[in-house]
Design an enzyme around this catalytic site. Structure first.
Site, mmCIF file in Angstrom:
data_model
loop_
_atom_site.group_PDB
_atom_site.id
_atom_site.type_symbol
_atom_site.label_atom_id
_atom_site.label_comp_id
_atom_site.label_asym_id
_atom_site.label_seq_id
_atom_site.Cartn_x
_atom_site.Cartn_y
_atom_site.Cartn_z
ATOM 1 N N ARG A 273 0.812 -1.221 0.000
ATOM 2 C CA ARG A 273 0.000 0.000 0.000
ATOM 3 C C ARG A 273 0.846 1.272 0.000
ATOM 4 O O ARG A 273 0.439 2.290 -0.523
ATOM 5 C CB ARG A 273 -0.962 0.018 1.190
ATOM 6 C CG ARG A 273 -1.951 -1.130 1.200
ATOM 7 C CD ARG A 273 -2.745 -1.247 -0.098
ATOM 8 N NE ARG A 273 -3.800 -2.240 -0.007
ATOM 9 C CZ ARG A 273 -3.686 -3.530 -0.308
ATOM 10 N NH1 ARG A 273 -2.535 -3.999 -0.775
ATOM 11 N NH2 ARG A 273 -4.697 -4.360 -0.156
ATOM 12 N N GLY B 241 4.899 8.857 24.895
ATOM 13 C CA GLY B 241 3.715 9.131 24.089
ATOM 14 C C GLY B 241 3.982 9.559 22.666
ATOM 15 O O GLY B 241 3.169 9.287 21.776
ATOM 16 N N LYS C 173 10.765 0.924 29.390
ATOM 17 C CA LYS C 173 10.009 1.315 28.203
ATOM 18 C C LYS C 173 10.715 0.918 26.907
ATOM 19 O O LYS C 173 10.066 0.470 25.950
ATOM 20 C CB LYS C 173 9.775 2.831 28.203
ATOM 21 C CG LYS C 173 8.783 3.285 29.249
ATOM 22 C CD LYS C 173 8.543 4.782 29.157
ATOM 23 C CE LYS C 173 7.566 5.198 30.249
ATOM 24 N NZ LYS C 173 7.306 6.651 30.218
ATOM 25 N N ASP D 60 10.777 14.395 26.769
ATOM 26 C CA ASP D 60 9.737 15.211 27.398
ATOM 27 C C ASP D 60 10.314 16.336 28.241
ATOM 28 O O ASP D 60 9.658 16.837 29.133
ATOM 29 C CB ASP D 60 8.819 14.317 28.245
ATOM 30 C CG ASP D 60 9.583 13.666 29.393
ATOM 31 O OD1 ASP D 60 10.823 13.829 29.466
ATOM 32 O OD2 ASP D 60 8.954 12.979 30.220
ATOM 33 N N ALA E 257 16.069 19.908 28.862
ATOM 34 C CA ALA E 257 17.481 19.557 29.047
ATOM 35 C C ALA E 257 17.903 18.503 28.019
ATOM 36 O O ALA E 257 18.927 18.649 27.342
ATOM 37 C CB ALA E 257 17.710 19.053 30.470
ATOM 38 N N CYS F 263 18.534 27.792 17.816
ATOM 39 C CA CYS F 263 18.284 29.025 17.055
ATOM 40 C C CYS F 263 16.847 29.488 17.272
ATOM 41 O O CYS F 263 16.557 30.680 17.289
ATOM 42 C CB CYS F 263 18.472 28.798 15.560
ATOM 43 S SG CYS F 263 20.154 28.529 15.012
ATOM 44 N N CYS G 157 4.525 16.505 31.801
ATOM 45 C CA CYS G 157 3.142 16.017 31.696
ATOM 46 C C CYS G 157 2.587 15.712 33.081
ATOM 47 O O CYS G 157 1.392 15.848 33.332
ATOM 48 C CB CYS G 157 3.087 14.743 30.870
ATOM 49 S SG CYS G 157 3.475 15.003 29.149
#
Ligand code: ZN
Length: 255
Positions: free
Chosen positions: A21, A48, A93, A137, A140, A183, A195
């Site tokens: 496809r 996420g 994770k 997330d 830093a 920048c 979060c």
């Protein structure tokens, strides 16, 4: 034998079916598939944003994926980190995500790193990468990732989401004339809103992660990337675009 038949032989029958496809898409076709199959993609952060990004990239047939995250799956992650199931709770994770990708597509070689993507890790692995997705997330990590992509002249697909808002941009650092993350955002790490404090809706972070996969596929397929920051407002389901330029005084990429 025609050139296209010749090229099709590089994919076996199962692969021709698996990717049929997307091979039909004119702007992608066999050249795009070939480019994906030899590409190496680093995904920093396995939450996420990375959940849909990694699933789509492995599904599309990216040859090698490096996943790096030192976090473990928690119950409060599951509303948005759609690659994880209830029985992944407590697991690293990167490892849980790698297992899911392996089950999805054996064509993709996936390496999981239960580690922080610090400068050392990035200097070790970025030279092999075709493109890096920043799915982290916090500011830093974003600054460390950006500086490494500048050092190694690698394209950076940046995504972020908080509450009902998302941001998306590609910094094509293969060309030293292009802007880097600093920048546009400066060098600061202040104003970091996790979060855990501000909250986020699953589909907002999912939409941004999904589009990071699309942009990565376009980078790998050789499409030119516009220097545009895309801002998503989930309240009105609308987008705003801001063009950006290199800052010649940028402390990270400037002269
Ligand atoms: Zn810069």
């Amino acid at each position: 034998m025609s050139d296209s038949t010749d090229r099709q032989r590089t994919l076996d029958d199962q692969q021709l079916l698996r990717y049929s496809r997307q091979l039909l898409v004119e702007e992608f076709d066999l050249d795009g598939q070939q480019a994906l199959s030899t590409a190496t993609v680093i995904i920093v952060g396995c939450g996420g944003l990375a959940s849909p990004a990694a699933l789509y990239l492995a599904g599309a047939g990216v040859g090698r994926l490096l996943l790096v995250d030192d976090d473990r799956v928690e119950l409060s992650n599951l509303h948005r980190q759609i690659a994880f199931h209830g029985d992944d709770l407590g697991e690293a994770k990167a490892v849980a995500l790698a297992r899911r990708l392996g089950a999805l597509n054996p064509d993709s070689r996936v390496d999981a790193f239960v580690a922080r993507a610090d400068a050392d890790w990035l200097d070790r692995h970025l030279p092999d990468a075709t493109v890096l997705l920043d799915c982290s997330d916090n500011f830093a990590t974003r600054q460390i990732v950006n500086a490494a992509c500048v050092r190694h002249a690698k394209p950076l697909v940046s995504g972020a989401a908080i509450r009902m808002d998302g941001q998306l941009a590609v910094f094509d650092l293969r060309d030293p004339g292009n802007a880097c993350y600093a920048c546009v955002y400066g060098e600061g790490t202040d104003g970091d809103l996790a979060c855990s404090e501000a909250g986020v809706l699953g589909p907002v972070v999912g939409a941004i992660g999904t589009l990071q996969a699309l942009l990565a596929i376009q980078v790998i397929a050789g499409q030119e990337m516009a220097p545009v920051l895309r801002l998503f407002d989930g309240r009105t389901v609308s987008w705003r675009e801001i063009r950006f330029r290199k800052d010649s005084r940028c402390a990270v990429c400037g002269g």
